[in-house]
Scaffold this motif. Structure first.
Motif, PDB file in Angstrom:
ATOM      1  N   ILE A   1      20.587 -59.070  35.835  1.00 38.78           N
ATOM      2  CA  ILE A   1      21.388 -58.782  34.657  1.00 38.78           C
ATOM      3  C   ILE A   1      21.098 -59.804  33.557  1.00 38.78           C
ATOM      4  O   ILE A   1      21.929 -60.064  32.713  1.00 38.78           O
ATOM      5  CB  ILE A   1      22.894 -58.750  34.980  1.00 38.78           C
ATOM      6  CG1 ILE A   1      23.357 -60.068  35.636  1.00 38.78           C
ATOM      7  CG2 ILE A   1      23.228 -57.567  35.867  1.00 38.78           C
ATOM      8  CD1 ILE A   1      24.867 -60.147  35.844  1.00 38.78           C
ATOM      9  N   SER A   2      19.885 -60.352  33.569  1.00 32.41           N
ATOM     10  CA  SER A   2      19.528 -61.352  32.566  1.00 32.41           C
ATOM     11  C   SER A   2      18.162 -61.089  31.949  1.00 32.41           C
ATOM     12  O   SER A   2      18.051 -60.894  30.740  1.00 32.41           O
ATOM     13  CB  SER A   2      19.560 -62.752  33.181  1.00 32.41           C
ATOM     14  OG  SER A   2      19.269 -63.727  32.212  1.00 32.41           O
ATOM     15  N   HIS A   3      17.103 -61.058  32.752  1.00 31.73           N
ATOM     16  CA  HIS A   3      15.753 -60.920  32.195  1.00 31.73           C
ATOM     17  C   HIS A   3      15.549 -59.591  31.486  1.00 31.73           C
ATOM     18  O   HIS A   3      14.640 -59.449  30.662  1.00 31.73           O
ATOM     19  CB  HIS A   3      14.694 -61.091  33.290  1.00 31.73           C
ATOM     20  CG  HIS A   3      14.542 -59.902  34.178  1.00 31.73           C
ATOM     21  ND1 HIS A   3      15.400 -59.636  35.225  1.00 31.73           N
ATOM     22  CD2 HIS A   3      13.639 -58.886  34.169  1.00 31.73           C
ATOM     23  CE1 HIS A   3      15.027 -58.520  35.828  1.00 31.73           C
ATOM     24  NE2 HIS A   3      13.961 -58.052  35.216  1.00 31.73           N
ATOM     25  N   ASN A   4      16.378 -58.595  31.804  1.00 31.30           N
ATOM     26  CA  ASN A   4      16.272 -57.289  31.167  1.00 31.30           C
ATOM     27  C   ASN A   4      17.275 -57.109  30.031  1.00 31.30           C
ATOM     28  O   ASN A   4      17.583 -55.986  29.634  1.00 31.30           O
ATOM     29  CB  ASN A   4      16.430 -56.178  32.209  1.00 31.30           C
ATOM     30  CG  ASN A   4      17.624 -56.415  33.130  1.00 31.30           C
ATOM     31  OD1 ASN A   4      18.512 -57.202  32.809  1.00 31.30           O
ATOM     32  ND2 ASN A   4      17.651 -55.733  34.256  1.00 31.30           N
ATOM     33  N   GLN A   5      17.768 -58.232  29.508  1.00 29.60           N
ATOM     34  CA  GLN A   5      18.646 -58.226  28.340  1.00 29.60           C
ATOM     35  C   GLN A   5      17.953 -58.986  27.206  1.00 29.60           C
ATOM     36  O   GLN A   5      17.569 -60.147  27.371  1.00 29.60           O
ATOM     37  CB  GLN A   5      19.987 -58.902  28.671  1.00 29.60           C
ATOM     38  CG  GLN A   5      20.743 -58.245  29.810  1.00 29.60           C
ATOM     39  CD  GLN A   5      21.170 -56.827  29.482  1.00 29.60           C
ATOM     40  OE1 GLN A   5      21.600 -56.549  28.364  1.00 29.60           O
ATOM     41  NE2 GLN A   5      21.039 -55.932  30.453  1.00 29.60           N
ATOM     42  N   GLU A   6      17.824 -58.347  26.052  1.00 33.77           N
ATOM     43  CA  GLU A   6      17.054 -58.944  24.955  1.00 33.77           C
ATOM     44  C   GLU A   6      17.746 -60.126  24.291  1.00 33.77           C
ATOM     45  O   GLU A   6      17.126 -60.825  23.473  1.00 33.77           O
ATOM     46  CB  GLU A   6      16.710 -57.891  23.902  1.00 33.77           C
ATOM     47  CG  GLU A   6      17.902 -57.188  23.311  1.00 33.77           C
ATOM     48  CD  GLU A   6      18.252 -55.901  24.046  1.00 33.77           C
ATOM     49  OE1 GLU A   6      18.777 -54.979  23.406  1.00 33.77           O
ATOM     50  OE2 GLU A   6      17.996 -55.828  25.271  1.00 33.77           O
ATOM     51  N   THR A   7      19.010 -60.361  24.631  1.00 30.68           N
ATOM     52  CA  THR A   7      19.725 -61.503  24.053  1.00 30.68           C
ATOM     53  C   THR A   7      20.025 -62.596  25.072  1.00 30.68           C
ATOM     54  O   THR A   7      20.732 -63.550  24.757  1.00 30.68           O
ATOM     55  CB  THR A   7      21.047 -61.029  23.428  1.00 30.68           C
ATOM     56  OG1 THR A   7      21.830 -60.362  24.422  1.00 30.68           O
ATOM     57  CG2 THR A   7      20.795 -60.085  22.260  1.00 30.68           C
ATOM     58  N   SER A   8      19.482 -62.488  26.273  1.00 28.93           N
ATOM     59  CA  SER A   8      19.805 -63.471  27.305  1.00 28.93           C
ATOM     60  C   SER A   8      19.034 -64.766  27.103  1.00 28.93           C
ATOM     61  O   SER A   8      17.976 -64.799  26.460  1.00 28.93           O
ATOM     62  CB  SER A   8      19.489 -62.913  28.695  1.00 28.93           C
ATOM     63  OG  SER A   8      18.091 -62.933  28.940  1.00 28.93           O
ATOM     64  N   ARG A   9      19.568 -65.851  27.661  1.00 26.37           N
ATOM     65  CA  ARG A   9      18.873 -67.143  27.590  1.00 26.37           C
ATOM     66  C   ARG A   9      17.525 -67.076  28.282  1.00 26.37           C
ATOM     67  O   ARG A   9      16.556 -67.700  27.835  1.00 26.37           O
ATOM     68  CB  ARG A   9      19.731 -68.226  28.240  1.00 26.37           C
ATOM     69  CG  ARG A   9      20.939 -68.651  27.433  1.00 26.37           C
ATOM     70  CD  ARG A   9      21.583 -69.883  28.049  1.00 26.37           C
ATOM     71  NE  ARG A   9      22.675 -70.360  27.222  1.00 26.37           N
ATOM     72  CZ  ARG A   9      23.959 -70.074  27.444  1.00 26.37           C
ATOM     73  NH1 ARG A   9      24.289 -69.326  28.475  1.00 26.37           N
ATOM     74  NH2 ARG A   9      24.896 -70.544  26.643  1.00 26.37           N
ATOM     75  N   THR A  10      17.457 -66.365  29.378  1.00 33.36           N
ATOM     76  CA  THR A  10      16.202 -66.301  30.125  1.00 33.36           C
ATOM     77  C   THR A  10      15.103 -65.681  29.282  1.00 33.36           C
ATOM     78  O   THR A  10      13.992 -66.225  29.187  1.00 33.36           O
ATOM     79  CB  THR A  10      16.403 -65.517  31.424  1.00 33.36           C
ATOM     80  OG1 THR A  10      17.265 -66.269  32.290  1.00 33.36           O
ATOM     81  CG2 THR A  10      15.082 -65.263  32.145  1.00 33.36           C
ATOM     82  N   THR A  11      15.360 -64.541  28.657  1.00 30.00           N
ATOM     83  CA  THR A  11      14.309 -63.899  27.875  1.00 30.00           C
ATOM     84  C   THR A  11      13.939 -64.736  26.656  1.00 30.00           C
ATOM     85  O   THR A  11      12.754 -64.848  26.308  1.00 30.00           O
ATOM     86  CB  THR A  11      14.746 -62.495  27.427  1.00 30.00           C
ATOM     87  OG1 THR A  11      15.983 -62.587  26.716  1.00 30.00           O
ATOM     88  CG2 THR A  11      14.922 -61.574  28.607  1.00 30.00           C
ATOM     89  N   LYS A  12      14.920 -65.340  26.010  1.00 29.23           N
ATOM     90  CA  LYS A  12      14.651 -66.112  24.790  1.00 29.23           C
ATOM     91  C   LYS A  12      13.907 -67.402  25.088  1.00 29.23           C
ATOM     92  O   LYS A  12      12.899 -67.723  24.443  1.00 29.23           O
ATOM     93  CB  LYS A  12      15.965 -66.429  24.069  1.00 29.23           C
ATOM     94  CG  LYS A  12      16.592 -65.251  23.360  1.00 29.23           C
ATOM     95  CD  LYS A  12      17.700 -65.693  22.412  1.00 29.23           C
ATOM     96  CE  LYS A  12      18.860 -66.323  23.140  1.00 29.23           C
ATOM     97  NZ  LYS A  12      19.972 -66.668  22.203  1.00 29.23           N
ATOM     98  N   GLN A  13      14.403 -68.159  26.049  1.00 29.91           N
ATOM     99  CA  GLN A  13      13.862 -69.506  26.208  1.00 29.91           C
ATOM    100  C   GLN A  13      12.479 -69.520  26.827  1.00 29.91           C
ATOM    101  O   GLN A  13      11.653 -70.374  26.487  1.00 29.91           O
ATOM    102  CB  GLN A  13      14.848 -70.362  26.998  1.00 29.91           C
ATOM    103  CG  GLN A  13      16.120 -70.614  26.210  1.00 29.91           C
ATOM    104  CD  GLN A  13      16.858 -71.831  26.707  1.00 29.91           C
ATOM    105  OE1 GLN A  13      16.275 -72.874  26.996  1.00 29.91           O
ATOM    106  NE2 GLN A  13      18.164 -71.709  26.813  1.00 29.91           N
ATOM    107  N   LEU A  14      12.179 -68.607  27.746  1.00 24.64           N
ATOM    108  CA  LEU A  14      10.816 -68.545  28.281  1.00 24.64           C
ATOM    109  C   LEU A  14       9.845 -68.190  27.163  1.00 24.64           C
ATOM    110  O   LEU A  14       8.783 -68.802  27.017  1.00 24.64           O
ATOM    111  CB  LEU A  14      10.731 -67.527  29.414  1.00 24.64           C
ATOM    112  CG  LEU A  14       9.344 -67.391  30.055  1.00 24.64           C
ATOM    113  CD1 LEU A  14       8.886 -68.715  30.669  1.00 24.64           C
ATOM    114  CD2 LEU A  14       9.328 -66.284  31.108  1.00 24.64           C
TER     115      LEU A  14
END
Length: 548
Positions: A105-118
């Motif tokens: 429920i994180s890497h597949n969200q365009e506003t998550s910290r995981t997607t942004k910071q990587l």
């Protein structure tokens, strides 16, 4: 979206090395020019030191899109096993988003910290490497051995970052159509506004990775050698690291011959660890197998953002104390008793956590016949604490691991991050030879590693391509457990996640939610990370139609 990249990294490098104090004496810290940073090989070395530190530093707030909830590769390395279900959470815990990633429920969200910071961390690496590469292309600095070393490291860093981006934000090379599948934007700028190209294809990105790593190898040939004997030295990239990256790139492209040959070159100077080293905690780059790793300096107070906070059952943090990480029971069942790696997973550790997700925590719920009285149950809990150094507040759980252990167990001290080992190279060679149908060559690649780890190892049992590949998958899962490779392995092999199959992994469906079962990557785009919405909004060459 990329601002002040060189400035930030030079400041980091100066703070790290305490060199070139004249910069601090003559210029305010917000006025260091890129011209100064790129004026000489010596100054460019400061940029590289900043990149080394950027891989793991806590203050990711310095980066566009960054905040204090991630500390670079402290998070990104173990994420590969967390996301793909290799490391299993035994209970709910305070987690910085760590369990959100396990629950998909994180890497597949365009506003998550995981997607942004990587995304932003890897592009900062690229932009900083560009500065060195572009300066070298001007021809104003003599290409002596030191400068060749610096250029080789810059090309290696760029290949590393692009590989990471395309493996997370695009469909796998071997399971899609790389000639047409969208990859990630190419960025060659070294100055603001750092406008990228539109999304290139997956193949174009992999081709760029291969071009960069070949350039790195060419520059390293005749460059100053990497020093030895100090943990910090392994933070520097050298020709062995470059060959290791080339092996990874080629493996995931299905360029089997190239992968096998590069893996052999990468591992030459790094002997396989013996049992004593393997049991020492995986907490230092000085281990003989380590080709590349981040030497985490003691002043970098990552504490509750560190790899060992997320992974090690001996770290003194609530996410660890409440939630011992365990091995998949199905993998454990495959390990022969003659294989000493089995001893790093405590199958019979008592389940001391009354909040454990399997509902079997505490003496009243004990199901292990080894403990016939509560006194025996409690005595084993105390014994394990005395052996491994965790505190009385740490819970225990069946199948918990003691592979990654911080040097000072029961503390929050930082430890090194291992990024590449020679065992991985043996396994890359074996897989590549197996895929080529070279049975004997694959067996010969597996033999040194297997015979070191398992006193009864007999590689001749695996005498077909199919048997070899199943065994190589087992060896990668066991040997590289917790080191972050399972996500990209599953994409390459086109395998899904099913914690319920074959008797179950030990994971709880209630805890794991969407991460409990996922279809294979070739038919399931949920494996692909979302591009940060901030990038879609800000980059003129990306639009809503570019979102994964």
């Amino acid at each position: 979206m990329f601002k002040k990249i060189i400035l930030l990294l030079v400041i980091v490098a100066i703070a790290t090395t305490s060199c070139h104090e004249d910069f601090l004496e003559t210029k305010p810290t917000d006025a260091i020019s890129s011209g100064d940073a790129l004026a000489s090989a010596e100054n460019m070395a400061l940029i590289l030191n900043g990149l080394h530190r950027l891989l793991y530093a806590q203050p990711q707030t310095m980066l566009s899109g960054g905040d204090s909830y991630r500390s670079g590769n402290h998070y990104w390395v173990p994420l590969g096993d967390n996301l793909a279900g290799g490391i299993i959470h035994s209970a709910r815990a305070n987690n910085l988003g760590w369990q959100d990633d396990a629950q998909w429920i994180s890497h597949n969200q365009e506003t998550s910290r995981t997607t942004k910071q990587l995304w932003y961390q890897r592009y900062h690496i690229i932009a900083s490497a560009n500065a060195i590469i572009n300066k070298a292309a001007e021809g104003t600095i003599p290409e002596d051995a030191k400068f060749k070393e610096i250029i080789g490291q810059a090309y290696s860093y760029r290949a590393y970052a692009y590989l990471s981006l395309v493996q997370h934000y695009a469909k796998g090379y071997l399971i899609g159509n790389p000639e047409s599948d969208p990859g990630v934007p190419l960025l060659f700028a070294s100055e603001a506004p750092f406008t990228s190209a539109p999304r290139s294809t997956v193949k174009e990105i992999y081709d760029q990775c291969m071009s960069d790593i070949d350039a790195a190898i060419s520059y390293f040939d005749g460059a100053t050698p990497r020093p030895t004997g100090n943990a910090f030295d392994k933070s520097q990239l050298n020709i062995d690291v470059a060959y290791g990256l080339k092996a990874r790139i080629a493996l995931n492209m299905g360029e089997w011959r190239t992968a096998a040959d590069a893996a052999v070159m990468a591992r030459q100077n790094y002997p396989i660890m013996d049992k004593d080293d393997y049991y020492s905690g995986f907490n230092t780059t000085l281990l003989p197998e380590v080709i590349w790793g981040s030497n985490v300096i003691t002043t970098e107070t990552t504490y509750f953002r560190s790899y060992f906070y997320l992974m090690s059952n001996t770290f003194n943090g609530s996410q660890v104390r409440n939630n011992p990480k365990i091995m998949d029971k199905r993998l454990y069942a495959q390990i022969p008793d003659t294989d000493y790696r089995k001893g790093l997973f405590l199958k019979d550790a008592p389940n001391s956590n009354t909040s454990a997700s399997n509902g079997e925590g505490g003496w009243d719920n004990n199901t292990n016949p080894l403990y016939t009285t509560e006194e025996e149950f409690d005595a084993e809990i105390d014994r394990l604490a005395s052996v491994y150094g965790w505190t009385s507040s740490h819970n225990t759980h069946p199948y918990m691991h003691v592979k990654m252990r911080n040097k000072a167990p029961g503390t929050t001290d930082p430890d090194d991050i291992i990024l590449m080992r020679s065992s991985e190279m043996y396994l890359i060679e074996a897989e590549a030879e197996a895929m080529l149908g070279n049975i004997e060559a694959a067996q010969n690649a597996l033999k040194p590693l297997g015979e070191e780890r398992d006193s009864a190892y007999d590689v001749t049992m695996y005498d077909t391509k199919e048997k070899l590949m199943e065994h190589i998958k087992f060896q990668r899962a066991l040997e590289l457990w917790g080191e972050g490779f399972l996500y990209t392995d599953k994409i390459r092999w086109d395998e899904g996640i099913d914690h319920a199959a074959d008797g179950g992994s030990g994971a709880s469906a209630g805890l794991y939610q969407s991460g409990f079962q996922q279809d294979k990557p070739s038919v399931n785009d949920e494996w692909i990370f979302k591009i940060p919405q901030e990038e879609i909004d800000a980059n003129p060459n990306l639009g809503p139609g570019d979102q994964n």
